[in-house]
Enzyme design. Structure first.
Site, PDB file in Angstrom:
ATOM      1  CG  HIS A   1      -0.589  -2.130   7.233  1.00 32.71           C
ATOM      2  ND1 HIS A   1       0.341  -2.350   8.221  1.00 32.71           N
ATOM      3  CD2 HIS A   1      -0.102  -2.726   6.121  1.00 32.71           C
ATOM      4  CE1 HIS A   1       1.351  -3.036   7.723  1.00 32.71           C
ATOM      5  NE2 HIS A   1       1.114  -3.293   6.451  1.00 32.71           N
TER       6      HIS A   1
ATOM      7  CG  HIS B   1      -1.204  -4.299   1.751  1.00 36.79           C
ATOM      8  ND1 HIS B   1      -0.138  -3.574   1.290  1.00 36.79           N
ATOM      9  CD2 HIS B   1      -0.773  -4.880   2.903  1.00 36.79           C
ATOM     10  CE1 HIS B   1       0.894  -3.714   2.105  1.00 36.79           C
ATOM     11  NE2 HIS B   1       0.530  -4.510   3.107  1.00 36.79           N
TER      12      HIS B   1
HETATM   13  P1  5GP Z   1       3.573  -4.685   5.177  1.00 32.66           P
HETATM   14  O1  5GP Z   1       4.741  -5.246   4.440  1.00 32.66           O
HETATM   15  O2  5GP Z   1       3.904  -4.381   6.628  1.00 32.66           O
HETATM   16  O3  5GP Z   1       2.315  -5.492   5.042  1.00 32.66           O
HETATM   17  O4  5GP Z   1       3.226  -3.320   4.450  1.00 32.66           O
HETATM   18  C1  5GP Z   1       3.770  -2.104   4.790  1.00 32.66           C
HETATM   19  C2  5GP Z   1       3.511  -1.193   3.616  1.00 32.66           C
HETATM   20  O5  5GP Z   1       3.671   0.144   4.038  1.00 32.66           O
HETATM   21  C3  5GP Z   1       4.495  -1.408   2.459  1.00 32.66           C
HETATM   22  O6  5GP Z   1       3.768  -1.795   1.293  1.00 32.66           O
HETATM   23  C4  5GP Z   1       5.202  -0.071   2.315  1.00 32.66           C
HETATM   24  O7  5GP Z   1       5.408   0.289   0.959  1.00 32.66           O
HETATM   25  C5  5GP Z   1       4.260   0.892   3.007  1.00 32.66           C
HETATM   26  N1  5GP Z   1       4.915   2.007   3.671  1.00 32.66           N
HETATM   27  C6  5GP Z   1       5.963   1.951   4.539  1.00 32.66           C
HETATM   28  N2  5GP Z   1       6.268   3.179   5.003  1.00 32.66           N
HETATM   29  C7  5GP Z   1       5.374   4.032   4.432  1.00 32.66           C
HETATM   30  C8  5GP Z   1       5.189   5.437   4.527  1.00 32.66           C
HETATM   31  O8  5GP Z   1       5.891   6.157   5.241  1.00 32.66           O
HETATM   32  N3  5GP Z   1       4.173   5.976   3.793  1.00 32.66           N
HETATM   33  C9  5GP Z   1       3.368   5.191   2.989  1.00 32.66           C
HETATM   34  N4  5GP Z   1       2.414   5.816   2.310  1.00 32.66           N
HETATM   35  N5  5GP Z   1       3.518   3.863   2.882  1.00 32.66           N
HETATM   36  C10 5GP Z   1       4.514   3.285   3.593  1.00 32.66           C
END
Ligand code: 5GP
Ligand code: ZN
Length: 140
Positions: free
Chosen positions: A101, A103
């Site tokens: 993903h 951001h």
């Molecule tokens: P990472 O740390 O893997 O780059 O980002 C994962 C992101 O996904 C985090 O910023 C977290 O807040 C978001 N996130 C995790 N679970 C969910 C969810 O169930 N729904 C949404 N909308 N965001 C999520």
């Protein structure tokens, strides 16, 4: 192409709700539930791929086009002066959801957020040696 235990696959399939912003046949975008700033969005391929090394490059065009649309909309909706695009790969890099993903984080002139601290190389030779080492691992 989906993982039953993956939260983002379940969101992509509509099994878990999300605050959806954008969708096409390959890509979905929705708000991060723990935003850096309100409007912080996530752009994902609907198919399950762990990270940048596993996502097929053929998906790149669709993802990039969606990121441009979503980023422009986030900027307009929040009145941001800029935005960051972040993408974490691996635990060490802060990845917590292992479905790739991107951001999209709206940024404001006065938000004083420091994303990272930068360092330096001791000399040009060290820098050149690192460049040569990385280049030696590139596959054609
Ligand atoms: P990472 O740390 O893997 O780059 O980002 C994962 C992101 O996904 C985090 O910023 C977290 O807040 C978001 N996130 C995790 N679970 C969910 C969810 O169930 N729904 C949404 N909308 N965001 C999520
Ligand atoms: Zn997934």
């Amino acid at each position: 192409m989906t993982d039953v235990n993956c939260i983002f696959c379940r969101i992509a399939k509509g099994e878990i709700p999300c605050s959806k912003i954008y969708e096409d046949d390959k890509v979905l975008a929705f708000l991060d539930l723990a935003p850096v700033h309100h409007g912080h969005a996530l752009v994902i391929p609907k198919s399950h791929h762990k990270d940048m090394l596993e996502v097929p490059s053929e998906l790149g065009c669709a993802i990039f086009a969606a990121m441009q649309k979503v980023a422009a909309a986030v900027v307009k909706a929040t009145g941001a002066q800029g935005f960051n695009v972040m993408q974490n790969n691996g635990l060490a890099a802060g990845q917590t959801v292992f479905h790739i993903h991107w951001h999209i984080i709206p940024r404001f002139d006065d938000d004083s957020l420091e994303m990272w601290e930068q360092g330096s190389y001791p000399d040009m030779a060290t820098m050149q040696a690192m460049a040569a080492k990385v280049a030696s691992y590139l596959e054609n």
